[in-house]
Design an enzyme around this catalytic site. Structure first.
Site, PDB file in Angstrom:
ATOM      1  N   PHE A  79       0.828  -1.222  -0.134  1.00  0.00           N
ATOM      2  CA  PHE A  79      -0.094   0.114   0.142  1.00  0.00           C
ATOM      3  C   PHE A  79       1.114   1.115  -0.235  1.00  0.00           C
ATOM      4  O   PHE A  79       0.795   2.136   0.851  1.00  0.00           O
ATOM      5  CB  PHE A  79      -0.959  -0.036   1.199  1.00  0.00           C
ATOM      6  CG  PHE A  79      -2.209   0.716   1.073  1.00  0.00           C
ATOM      7  CD1 PHE A  79      -3.150   0.527   0.441  1.00  0.00           C
ATOM      8  CD2 PHE A  79      -2.134   2.096   1.808  1.00  0.00           C
ATOM      9  CE1 PHE A  79      -4.369   1.044   0.429  1.00  0.00           C
ATOM     10  CE2 PHE A  79      -3.407   2.874   1.435  1.00  0.00           C
ATOM     11  CZ  PHE A  79      -4.619   2.334   0.882  1.00  0.00           C
TER      12      PHE A  79
ATOM     13  N   ALA B 257      -1.780  -6.054   2.455  1.00  0.00           N
ATOM     14  CA  ALA B 257      -0.441  -6.360   3.300  1.00  0.00           C
ATOM     15  C   ALA B 257       0.312  -5.238   3.331  1.00  0.00           C
ATOM     16  O   ALA B 257       0.599  -4.647   2.201  1.00  0.00           O
ATOM     17  CB  ALA B 257       0.077  -7.705   2.846  1.00  0.00           C
TER      18      ALA B 257
ATOM     19  N   LYS C 247       8.998  -5.130 -11.940  1.00  0.00           N
ATOM     20  CA  LYS C 247       9.879  -5.184 -13.159  1.00  0.00           C
ATOM     21  C   LYS C 247      11.025  -5.950 -12.975  1.00  0.00           C
ATOM     22  O   LYS C 247      11.602  -6.621 -13.767  1.00  0.00           O
ATOM     23  CB  LYS C 247      10.532  -3.911 -13.547  1.00  0.00           C
ATOM     24  CG  LYS C 247      11.338  -2.996 -12.937  1.00  0.00           C
ATOM     25  CD  LYS C 247      10.963  -1.666 -12.868  1.00  0.00           C
ATOM     26  CE  LYS C 247      10.115  -1.093 -12.032  1.00  0.00           C
ATOM     27  NZ  LYS C 247      10.207   0.405 -11.840  1.00  0.00           N
TER      28      LYS C 247
ATOM     29  N   GLU D 271       1.701  -4.850 -16.793  1.00  0.00           N
ATOM     30  CA  GLU D 271       1.468  -3.835 -17.714  1.00  0.00           C
ATOM     31  C   GLU D 271       2.252  -2.683 -17.122  1.00  0.00           C
ATOM     32  O   GLU D 271       2.960  -1.911 -17.637  1.00  0.00           O
ATOM     33  CB  GLU D 271      -0.072  -3.343 -18.082  1.00  0.00           C
ATOM     34  CG  GLU D 271      -0.059  -2.474 -19.000  1.00  0.00           C
ATOM     35  CD  GLU D 271       0.700  -2.359 -20.419  1.00  0.00           C
ATOM     36  OE1 GLU D 271      -0.025  -3.205 -21.323  1.00  0.00           O
ATOM     37  OE2 GLU D 271       1.556  -1.961 -20.609  1.00  0.00           O
TER      38      GLU D 271
ATOM     39  N   VAL E 260       6.611  -2.084 -16.866  1.00  0.00           N
ATOM     40  CA  VAL E 260       7.426  -0.910 -17.968  1.00  0.00           C
ATOM     41  C   VAL E 260       6.681   0.023 -18.157  1.00  0.00           C
ATOM     42  O   VAL E 260       5.505   0.141 -19.027  1.00  0.00           O
ATOM     43  CB  VAL E 260       7.707  -1.933 -19.323  1.00  0.00           C
ATOM     44  CG1 VAL E 260       8.567  -1.077 -20.122  1.00  0.00           C
ATOM     45  CG2 VAL E 260       8.514  -3.257 -18.892  1.00  0.00           C
TER      46      VAL E 260
ATOM     47  N   GLY F 232       5.300   2.380 -16.749  1.00  0.00           N
ATOM     48  CA  GLY F 232       4.165   2.937 -15.851  1.00  0.00           C
ATOM     49  C   GLY F 232       3.005   2.793 -16.560  1.00  0.00           C
ATOM     50  O   GLY F 232       2.366   1.955 -16.805  1.00  0.00           O
TER      51      GLY F 232
ATOM     52  N   GLY G 280      11.964  14.863  -5.831  1.00  0.00           N
ATOM     53  CA  GLY G 280      11.611  13.513  -5.776  1.00  0.00           C
ATOM     54  C   GLY G 280      11.851  12.711  -6.721  1.00  0.00           C
ATOM     55  O   GLY G 280      11.031  11.370  -7.016  1.00  0.00           O
TER      56      GLY G 280
ATOM     57  N   LYS H 272      13.782  -3.366 -17.735  1.00  0.00           N
ATOM     58  CA  LYS H 272      12.811  -2.785 -18.447  1.00  0.00           C
ATOM     59  C   LYS H 272      12.982  -3.354 -19.875  1.00  0.00           C
ATOM     60  O   LYS H 272      11.987  -4.011 -20.673  1.00  0.00           O
ATOM     61  CB  LYS H 272      12.340  -1.512 -18.647  1.00  0.00           C
ATOM     62  CG  LYS H 272      11.637  -1.021 -17.018  1.00  0.00           C
ATOM     63  CD  LYS H 272      11.792   0.321 -16.966  1.00  0.00           C
ATOM     64  CE  LYS H 272      11.128   0.788 -15.624  1.00  0.00           C
ATOM     65  NZ  LYS H 272      11.326   2.235 -15.326  1.00  0.00           N
TER      66      LYS H 272
ATOM     67  N   GLY I 247       4.989   7.010 -11.288  1.00  0.00           N
ATOM     68  CA  GLY I 247       3.971   7.962 -10.526  1.00  0.00           C
ATOM     69  C   GLY I 247       2.972   6.993  -9.873  1.00  0.00           C
ATOM     70  O   GLY I 247       2.649   6.206 -10.889  1.00  0.00           O
TER      71      GLY I 247
HETATM   72  N1  LIG Z   1       6.291   4.043  -7.905  1.00  0.00           N
HETATM   73  C1  LIG Z   1       6.438   3.877  -9.307  1.00  0.00           C
HETATM   74  O1  LIG Z   1       6.073   5.040 -10.114  1.00  0.00           O
HETATM   75  C2  LIG Z   1       6.340   2.746  -9.968  1.00  0.00           C
HETATM   76  C3  LIG Z   1       6.205   2.583 -11.473  1.00  0.00           C
HETATM   77  C4  LIG Z   1       6.316   1.286 -12.014  1.00  0.00           C
HETATM   78  C5  LIG Z   1       6.265   0.152 -11.386  1.00  0.00           C
HETATM   79  N2  LIG Z   1       6.466   0.114  -9.932  1.00  0.00           N
HETATM   80  C6  LIG Z   1       6.730  -0.933  -9.133  1.00  0.00           C
HETATM   81  O2  LIG Z   1       5.414  -1.185  -8.302  1.00  0.00           O
HETATM   82  C7  LIG Z   1       5.617  -1.529  -7.226  1.00  0.00           C
HETATM   83  C8  LIG Z   1       5.432  -1.031  -6.239  1.00  0.00           C
HETATM   84  O3  LIG Z   1       6.164   0.298  -6.215  1.00  0.00           O
HETATM   85  P1  LIG Z   1       5.707   1.395  -5.152  1.00  0.00           P
HETATM   86  O4  LIG Z   1       6.695   2.752  -5.555  1.00  0.00           O
HETATM   87  O5  LIG Z   1       4.463   1.552  -4.791  1.00  0.00           O
HETATM   88  O6  LIG Z   1       6.548   0.943  -3.867  1.00  0.00           O
HETATM   89  P2  LIG Z   1       6.529   1.548  -2.223  1.00  0.00           P
HETATM   90  O7  LIG Z   1       6.012   2.890  -2.279  1.00  0.00           O
HETATM   91  O8  LIG Z   1       7.978   1.244  -1.644  1.00  0.00           O
HETATM   92  O9  LIG Z   1       5.291   0.408  -1.638  1.00  0.00           O
HETATM   93  C9  LIG Z   1       5.665  -0.695  -1.191  1.00  0.00           C
HETATM   94  C10 LIG Z   1       4.814  -1.372  -0.542  1.00  0.00           C
HETATM   95  O10 LIG Z   1       4.823  -2.747  -0.226  1.00  0.00           O
HETATM   96  C11 LIG Z   1       4.710  -2.912   1.102  1.00  0.00           C
HETATM   97  N3  LIG Z   1       5.623  -3.976   1.523  1.00  0.00           N
HETATM   98  C12 LIG Z   1       6.944  -4.446   1.173  1.00  0.00           C
HETATM   99  N4  LIG Z   1       7.429  -5.456   1.482  1.00  0.00           N
HETATM  100  C13 LIG Z   1       6.425  -6.069   2.165  1.00  0.00           C
HETATM  101  C14 LIG Z   1       6.401  -7.374   2.873  1.00  0.00           C
HETATM  102  N5  LIG Z   1       7.552  -7.965   2.944  1.00  0.00           N
HETATM  103  N6  LIG Z   1       5.228  -7.564   3.571  1.00  0.00           N
HETATM  104  C15 LIG Z   1       4.153  -6.749   3.572  1.00  0.00           C
HETATM  105  N7  LIG Z   1       4.092  -5.494   2.857  1.00  0.00           N
HETATM  106  C16 LIG Z   1       5.398  -5.443   2.253  1.00  0.00           C
HETATM  107  C17 LIG Z   1       5.311  -1.738   2.007  1.00  0.00           C
HETATM  108  O11 LIG Z   1       4.863  -1.525   3.341  1.00  0.00           O
HETATM  109  P3  LIG Z   1       4.966  -0.248   4.172  1.00  0.00           P
HETATM  110  O12 LIG Z   1       4.223   0.672   3.546  1.00  0.00           O
HETATM  111  O13 LIG Z   1       4.613  -0.778   5.598  1.00  0.00           O
HETATM  112  O14 LIG Z   1       6.585  -0.044   3.988  1.00  0.00           O
HETATM  113  C18 LIG Z   1       4.584  -0.644   0.997  1.00  0.00           C
HETATM  114  O15 LIG Z   1       3.305  -0.579   1.418  1.00  0.00           O
HETATM  115  C19 LIG Z   1       7.411  -2.152  -7.251  1.00  0.00           C
HETATM  116  O16 LIG Z   1       7.408  -3.161  -7.716  1.00  0.00           O
HETATM  117  C20 LIG Z   1       7.997  -0.917  -8.283  1.00  0.00           C
HETATM  118  O17 LIG Z   1       8.922  -1.285  -9.180  1.00  0.00           O
HETATM  119  C21 LIG Z   1       6.432   1.400  -9.352  1.00  0.00           C
END
Ligand SMILES: NC(=O)c1ccc[n+]([C@@H]2O[C@H](COP(=O)([O-])OP(=O)(O)OC[C@H]3O[C@@H](n4cnc5c(N)ncnc54)[C@H](OP(=O)(O)O)[C@@H]3O)[C@@H](O)[C@H]2O)c1
Length: 441
Positions: free
Chosen positions: A27, A59, A120, A144, A147, A149, A202, A220, A317
């Site tokens: 989350f 979770a 990814k 989807e 790669v 976003g 950021g 990617k 994002g």
């Molecule tokens: N952000 C982007 O722009 C973006 C773009 C494309 C793809 N993605 C991909 O999308 C995924 C999520 O990215 P995000 O930016 O949303 O990451 P994030 O902000 O770091 O969120 C990760 C979430 O996973 C939870 N988590 C991590 N390990 C866990 C575990 N072992 N058990 C339970 N919960 C766990 C964390 O809990 P806590 O909150 O309690 O720490 C957090 O809520 C990644 O694979 C990333 O590569 C992200």
């Protein structure tokens, strides 16, 4: 799941939409944005698709932390319990990292639950194993968001373009590096200054290695190549160069030579043999990728019959990425209700083009002595190694004399030998930088 409607009319679907309960692993940026989109759009989605989405379990690592939009009663720090829950029909993995994500996804698939992920790193390392598990289980594994976003790319590659013979894919798939290079090109900042601004806004992490070192783009690139060419390409198969050695001088020379520098994921098919690489390259200002600025992403596909396609938009994002996840959730839910799934299809082993066959055009920046005959000496070395010059600029005087070249396409091993001989020339004080150049073909 709710009751299946006997009739297929829209009216029927609207009154008895089928419920799909999501188990959300993570989350953070994307997970919380997805939850928001589901809450605000669930009615419209139900009207349009007949599927009523709800999030039944979530979770996170830290359950105690206050999170707007998350009902604490649904939260747990045990992601395996979410996957196993009888109240979860579809699993959405948005935690990131290899483990425990891989084990959790395999477990969900084994239990007949479709999985959607934006991970990814995991797909680039273990995609083939995960796709096979999804096929065995007869459910979807959709990614989807992994790669570029919010940009629809994986589905066009695996569906719309499945019959096309794709020759080359060029991608600006890392927003952080594109932001940094844009600042360098448009505001004359040097690399350190532009990186600091990206961090302040950021766009870049405190430790920017994954982005500036090309690791993120390599994952990617592996996924893009797997989808485009039907061969199993992993991140380990992708040689990468980052942007940390790109200087303000390179950026400025690029401009003078009618080019711009971008970090590119480059995947090419040479009659069934592939090259998949990540490197900073000069692209001509006339190329559509040259206009991709700031943190935007774009993927440029060249196909035999379809010609040139460009997919452009926000590559990261929470909102844009969650939008891609939501599309996958609806797709997987529809398939689940129909008892079908979208297979990736057969993937062959990666066949790599031998290094000796690699070809590219190059930009060379040489610091030279300010004396007559320098150009002739350099040109002789170029000719010896079959490297021909497309354009040249001279700059500076005295101790600061520079010559920069753009070459025609040549064999990369010839270029290596050429550079080695140039280093031996008295007239060449040092090779300041070399970059590949992408031709606008
Ligand atoms: N952000 C982007 O722009 C973006 C773009 C494309 C793809 N993605 C991909 O999308 C995924 C999520 O990215 P995000 O930016 O949303 O990451 P994030 O902000 O770091 O969120 C990760 C979430 O996973 C939870 N988590 C991590 N390990 C866990 C575990 N072992 N058990 C339970 N919960 C766990 C964390 O809990 P806590 O909150 O309690 O720490 C957090 O809520 C990644 O694979 C990333 O590569 C992200």
């Amino acid at each position: 799941m709710g009751q299946t409607c006997e009739r297929s009319s829209l009216a029927c679907v609207a009154v008895s939409s089928k419920e799909i309960r999501i188990g959300l692993l993570g989350f953070g940026n994307v997970g919380s944005a997805l939850a928001g989109q589901i809450v605000s759009r669930s009615e419209a989605i139900a009207e349009r698709t007949g599927i009523s989405l709800s999030i039944s379990r979530v979770a996170v690592r830290d359950v105690a932390r206050k999170r707007p939009g998350l009902d604490k009663r649904r939260a747990t720090d045990d992601p395996a319990a979410v996957v196993a829950s009888p109240n979860v029909d579809v699993v959405v993995e948005l935690m990131g990292g290899i483990e425990p994500a891989k084990t959790l996804i395999l477990s969900a698939l084994r239990n007949g639950k479709p999985v959607i992920t934006g991970n990814k790193e995991l797909i680039a390392a273990h995609g083939a194993e995960l796709f096979a598990a999804a096929d065995r289980a007869g459910v979807d594994l959709l990614f989807e968001a992994a790669v570029a976003g919010g940009i629809p790319l994986i589905r066009p590659l695996r569906e719309s373009l499945i019959g096309e013979r794709i020759h080359r894919v060029l991608g600006i798939v890392n927003g952080t590096t594109n932001f940094i290079l844009t600042k360098m090109a448009e505001q004359g900042q040097d690399y350190t200054e532009a990186l600091a601004e990206a961090q302040a806004l950021g766009y870049a992490e405190a430790d920017p290695t994954a982005d500036v070192g090309g690791h993120d783009a390599a994952s990617k690139a592996a996924i893009i190549a797997t989808m485009a060419f039907g061969q199993q390409v992993t991140a380990k198969d992708v040689p990468r160069e980052g942007i940390d050695l790109v200087s303000a001088a390179d950026v400025s020379f690029a401009k003078e030579l009618g080019h711009v520098i971008k970090l590119l994921a480059v995947a090419e098919d040479h009659d069934g043999e592939l090259t998949v690489r990540v490197y900073p390259a000069m692209i001509p200002l006339t190329h559509p990728l040259a206009s991709v600025r700031q943190a935007f992403n774009a993927v440029f596909v060249e196909g035999e019959d379809v010609g040139r396609l460009m997919f452009y938009g926000r590559g990261a994002g929470g909102g844009p990425t969650a939008s891609a996840v939501l599309g996958d959730v609806i797709d997987a839910s529809t398939n689940l209700l129909q008892g079908s799934h979208a297979s990736i299809g057969a993937l062959g082993k990666m066949r790599k083009l031998p290094e000796s066959a690699l070809r590219s055009s190059f930009y060379l920046n040489l610091e030279v002595t300010d004396q007559p005959g320098v150009l002739a000496a350099v040109a002789t070395v170029f000719a010896k190694h079959l490297v021909s010059i497309e354009s040249m600029e001279q700059a500076g005087l005295g101790g600061n004399a520079r010559i920069v070249f753009i070459t025609h396409e040549c064999n990369e091993s010839d270029m290596k030998r050429c550079l080695s001989d140039l280093r031996k020339l008295k007239a060449v004080k040092r090779i300041v930088s070399t970059l590949r150049v992408i031709e606008d073909r």
